[in-house]
Every structure is written in structure tokens, then in C-alpha cells.
Write an enzyme that holds these catalytic residues in place. Structure first.
Site, PDB file in Angstrom:
ATOM      1  N   GLU A 170      -9.445  84.231  47.843  1.00 10.84           N
ATOM      2  CA  GLU A 170      -8.525  84.484  46.723  1.00 10.84           C
ATOM      3  C   GLU A 170      -8.311  83.275  45.807  1.00 10.84           C
ATOM      4  OE1 GLU A 170      -4.920  86.079  48.431  1.00 10.84           O
ATOM      5  OE2 GLU A 170      -5.940  87.830  49.257  1.00 10.84           O
ATOM      6  N   ASN A 216     -14.244  85.371  49.564  1.00  9.71           N
ATOM      7  CA  ASN A 216     -13.546  86.638  49.802  1.00  9.71           C
ATOM      8  C   ASN A 216     -12.427  86.828  48.774  1.00  9.71           C
ATOM      9  OD1 ASN A 216     -13.190  88.883  51.719  1.00  9.71           O
ATOM     10  ND2 ASN A 216     -11.247  87.923  52.282  1.00  9.71           N
ATOM     11  N   HIS A 258      -8.444  96.244  49.194  1.00  6.10           N
ATOM     12  CA  HIS A 258      -7.059  96.734  49.304  1.00  6.10           C
ATOM     13  C   HIS A 258      -6.796  97.651  48.116  1.00  6.10           C
ATOM     14  CE1 HIS A 258      -5.948  94.191  52.638  1.00  6.10           C
ATOM     15  NE2 HIS A 258      -6.390  93.121  51.999  1.00  6.10           N
ATOM     16  N   GLU A 289     -11.422  93.953  54.159  1.00  3.34           N
ATOM     17  CA  GLU A 289     -10.005  94.212  54.494  1.00  3.34           C
ATOM     18  C   GLU A 289      -9.566  95.583  53.971  1.00  3.34           C
ATOM     19  OE1 GLU A 289      -7.453  90.996  53.153  1.00  3.34           O
ATOM     20  OE2 GLU A 289      -8.924  89.470  53.713  1.00  3.34           O
ATOM     21  N   ASP A 291      -7.963  98.889  53.122  1.00  2.00           N
ATOM     22  CA  ASP A 291      -6.873  99.839  53.386  1.00  2.00           C
ATOM     23  C   ASP A 291      -6.489 100.486  52.064  1.00  2.00           C
ATOM     24  OD1 ASP A 291      -5.329  97.741  52.286  1.00  2.00           O
ATOM     25  OD2 ASP A 291      -4.163  97.401  54.110  1.00  2.00           O
TER      26      ASP A 291
HETATM   27  C1  XIL Z   1      -1.908  89.491  55.607  1.00  3.73           C
HETATM   28  C2  XIL Z   1      -1.566  89.928  57.027  1.00  3.73           C
HETATM   29  O1  XIL Z   1      -2.038  91.233  57.209  1.00  3.73           O
HETATM   30  C3  XIL Z   1      -0.077  89.863  57.246  1.00  3.73           C
HETATM   31  O2  XIL Z   1       0.232  90.133  58.611  1.00  3.73           O
HETATM   32  C4  XIL Z   1       0.455  88.491  56.857  1.00  3.73           C
HETATM   33  O3  XIL Z   1       1.845  88.457  56.996  1.00  3.73           O
HETATM   34  C5  XIL Z   1       0.057  88.155  55.439  1.00  3.73           C
HETATM   35  O4  XIL Z   1      -1.339  88.236  55.313  1.00  3.73           O
HETATM   36  N1  XIL Z   1      -5.437  89.204  51.917  1.00  3.73           N
HETATM   37  C6  XIL Z   1      -5.875  88.455  52.982  1.00  3.73           C
HETATM   38  C7  XIL Z   1      -5.237  88.612  54.303  1.00  3.73           C
HETATM   39  O5  XIL Z   1      -6.891  87.747  52.858  1.00  3.73           O
HETATM   40  O6  XIL Z   1      -5.249  87.432  55.048  1.00  3.73           O
HETATM   41  C8  XIL Z   1      -3.816  89.121  54.175  1.00  3.73           C
HETATM   42  O7  XIL Z   1      -3.311  89.393  55.492  1.00  3.73           O
HETATM   43  C9  XIL Z   1      -3.781  90.360  53.300  1.00  3.73           C
HETATM   44  C10 XIL Z   1      -4.276  90.042  51.917  1.00  3.73           C
END
Ligand code: XIL
Length: 397
Positions: A170, A216, A258, A289, A291
Site C-alpha cells: 500500500e 501488494n 477488498h 486478500e 473479501d
Molecule cells: C487487517 C487485519 O485483517 C486486521 O485484523 C487488522 O486489525 C488490520 O489489518 N490490507 C492489508 C492487511 O494489507 O494487512 C489488512 O489486515 C487489511 C487491509
């Protein structure tokens, strides 16, 4: 593509067909792909299906279903938080490897690959680091050295055990940030300048010659205007191209995935086109990741099926878009969900105004949702000529 690789593909394809022919399919008990796990079905394409793993779930002895699904449905795991800097080095100079080691051992026991997440990120940094920089007790020069040491220490500890590392996470701003022209954002860019990105990949490579090294980020599922000032995918693409030109050992781009059902999102062909553009640079890709959250209206919370059904269906469609695009591009190596059950999803904690949820593929009682079934059918119904075995990239030196 070199002819040698073509020959290898042929052999893999023949071997796959041979393996399928040996699957016992008697009249009384026909082979039933729907009885296979996502992970097993993924391996038919050489694709790893992964999940983020949460130690609370893993260690809850009253909840064996979490462990069972985490170990049987997936062939890859990611530590949801355990490998972040604040988890590993809460006190300066003292590393606590407990949770991260546990995850790596869990993966080994279950013959799963591990995605290492994450070496350099502006969030979840230890307080001693951020406050030291803020009060001037840690100089810029010392900060760079601390980063080098951190990357070296962590990558070294898990050398040979991590398949893909998220080296930098990020680093790029969003159109809603100020200034709204896309730029390198956050703690590391502010303190070290964007050169930290190339440094981080070089330090990671020096510590592990075999891991695949990824950049990422989120909101990079498809290209937009093509102008890097407002198109984040284009910005990341240009960044990756620049890094490659400088000889930086970057192997892949992780697209977090996401999504939310309230947004427009993309169709399968748009996402496929983006993966192909990254592939044309010689980079692997992965969904890291995934969802798909929804707004938890009063109706949803009251159990109104007229509000719940469209959300579950839209969620399933979005999970499926990313899966089909990944299947279509041979260099898309893995598809990881960010938690598999709503019981432990990060979404309700992080998106609460308005409240959001329903983001994963199993509900909080471990009942598979439509999204699970769609991912499964995508894996079952895919095959040649458009879906081919994964390529096996060699880590860049
Ligand atoms: C999130 C976790 O799921 C949570 O439990 C934590 O409190 C915050 O981070 N992008 C990412 C992940 O790269 O590391 C993040 O994970 C979600 C967004």
C-alpha cells in the site's frame, strides 16, 4: 515464451489428463468434484487457494471447525497480523516470533505454502518506531538502517519457508487523499522518500534468494483512465516497470481484492486484461486478500431476505470475477481470501460507519455461502484451451 516452457506445459497437461483418467469413477460411486476442497480443485490448475489465518481461531479449542477448514480447504496461508512489525518487535530489539512461528508450523504440518505478509507498510508499526521518528530521537539515517535490519531479520528467519513475500504494501495514495493526484504516501515515503521501495526489494532478495517478492495493494483490480495521476493500477504498473528497468528484484504484483457490493467493481474481462498487462512485464500476479463486504442495513440485521439475498449474490459474483480472471492468466499464482468465515472477519471492526459485513465465503456458523459454491464451480468448470496450468516464475536476481 521460450519453446522449453511450451514443452513443459505439454507434459503437465498430459500428466493432468492421465491423473484425471485414473480417478476412480465406478458406476456406484462416480467421481464428484463438488466433494473436493477448494484447495484440491485449485491444484488441478496449479493454482493455490489461500486464506488469512487468525491465531484466535487457530487456538480456540472449543472451535475445531476453524482449524479443520483452515487446514483442509486451502493450500496456502497468510498470517493476518502475526508477521507485521508491531507484532514481531513490540519492544525495540526484542522479537516475539511465537504467533508467526505457529502459523509457519501449521502450514508445514498441513503441507501448505505460506505468503509472508508484510515487510514494509505504514500501518501496524511499533509505537517505539513511529514515536521515535516523531520526536526526532530516531534520525532518517537510523530509520533506513532499522528498516534494512528488520527486513533482513524477518526474511532470514523464514528463509526457504515463504513462497511469496509482500515486501511493500500500500505505498500508493488514493484519489480521495490530499493531494488527490496519486503519489507515494505514508510513513516510509514521507521519511525516506520513494527510494525505500527499491531498497526493500533488494534487501529482501539478499536475505532469501528463492522467495517470490511482491508489491501488494488494493484498488488495482483493473485499469481506469490510463492516467497515473488518477488511475492507481496505472500508477502501480508504471512503478513496477520503473523498478524492473532499474534491475530491482520484484517478481509479482499482489492485488488485494477488498471489494464491496455497493460499488461498481469490474467484470471478468477487465480484471483479466489487467492481470495480462502485468504478466506482459514478466511479473507474476496473485489475489492476496479477497473479501466482498456489504452494508449491514437495518433490514439485513433484522434478517430480511429481500435485503440479504441480493448482497450474498453480488458478493458471490464479485468473488467469482476475480477467480475467473485469475484462472485465465497463467501467471496468476494464488487466490487468497482475507479470512474465510464472518466469525473472524476484520470487516465489521474496520467498516462500522455505516456498518458493513457478510464479507467472507462462510457465515459465522461455518456454513458455506453462494460465494464458496461459485468459487468451487469456477475451479471445476475451468480448463483448456483458455485455462492452462500455472507458470512457474524464477525469482529475479
Ligand atoms: C487487517 C487485519 O485483517 C486486521 O485484523 C487488522 O486489525 C488490520 O489489518 N490490507 C492489508 C492487511 O494489507 O494487512 C489488512 O489486515 C487489511 C487491509
Amino acid at each position: 515464451m521460450k519453446p522449453r516452457q511450451l514443452i513443459t506445459v505439454g507434459v503437465v497437461a498430459v500428466a493432468t489428463v492421465a491423473a484425471l483418467n485414473t480417478v476412480p469413477a465406478t458406476a456406484s460411486r462416480p467421481y464428484d468434484p463438488t466433494a473436493q476442497s477448494l484447495g484440491t480443485l485449485g491444484l488441478r490448475h496449479g493454482l493455490h487457494i489461500g486464506t488469512a489465518v487468525n491465531p484466535t481461531g487457530l487456538n480456540d479449542t472449543t472451535d475445531p471447525e476453524y482449524r479443520r477448514l483452515a487446514s483442509t480447504e486451502f493450500t496456502s496461508v497468510t498470517a493476518e497480523n502475526a508477521m507485521k512489525w508491531e507484532s514481531l518487535e513490540p519492544t525495540r530489539g526484542t522479537y516475539d516470533w511465537t504467533a508467526a512461528d505457529q502459523l509457519v508450523e501449521f502450514a508445514k504440518r498441513n503441507r501448505q505454502s505460506v505468503r509472508g505478509h508484510v515487510l514494509v507498510w505504514h500501518n501496524q508499526l511499533p509505537a517505539w518506531l513511529t514515536s521515535g521518528v516523531a520526536d526526532g530521537s530516531i534520525s532518517k539515517q537510523e530509520l533506513r538502517e532499522l528498516l534494512r535490519k528488520h527486513i533482513t531479520t524477518v526474511v532470514n528467519r523464514y528463509k526457504g519457508k515463504i513462497w511469496q513475500w509482500d515486501v511493500v504494501n500500500e505505498a500508493v495514495s488514493d484519489p480521495w487523499d490530499t493531494p488527490n493526484t496519486l503519489h507515494y504516501k505514508g510513513f516510509w515515503a514521507q521519511n525516506l522518500g520513494p527510494g525505500y521501495i527499491a531498497d526493500a526489494f533488494r534487501w529482501a532478495r539478499a536475505a532469501d534468494p528463492k522467495a517470490l517478492l511482491f508489491y501488494n495493494d488494493y484498488n488495482i483490480e483493473a485499469f481506469g483512465s490510463g492516467n497515473p495521476a488518477d488511475d492507481k493500477t496505472q500508477f502501480v504498473y508504471d512503478m513496477a516497470k520503473g523498478l524492473l528497468r532499474q534491475g530491482v528484484p520484484i517478481d509479482g504484483i499482489g492485488s488485494q481484492g477488498h471489494l464491496g457490493t455497493q460499488y461498481g467493481n469490474f467484470d471478468t474481462l477487465q480484471v483479466t486484461a489487467a492481470l495480462k498487462k502485468f504478466a506482459a512485464l514478466g511479473l507474476a500476479t496473485a489475489f492476496t486478500e479477497v473479501d466482498v463486504r456489504s452494508q449491514m442495513t437495518a433490514g439485513v440485521q433484522a434478517g430480511d431476505s429481500a435485503e440479504i439475498n441480493p448482497r450474498l449474490q453480488a458478493s458471490a459474483a464479485n468473488f467469482s470475477v476475480l477467480m475467473k480472471a485469475c484462472l485465465a492468466v497463467r501467471s496468476c499464482l494464488s487466490y487468497t481470501v482475507w479470512g474465510f468465515t464472518d466469525k473472524y472477519s476484520w470487516v465489521p471492526d474496520w467498516f462500522n460507519d455505516p456498518p458493513e459485513g457478510l464479507a467472507t465465503i462462510y457465515d459465522e456458523n461455518y456454513q458455506p455461502k453462494r460465494a464458496y459454491q461459485e468459487l468451487k464451480s469456477d475451479l471445476i468448470f475451468a480448463g483448456p484451451p483458455y485455462v492452462l496450468p500455472r507458470s512457474t516464475p524464477r525469482p529475479r536476481r
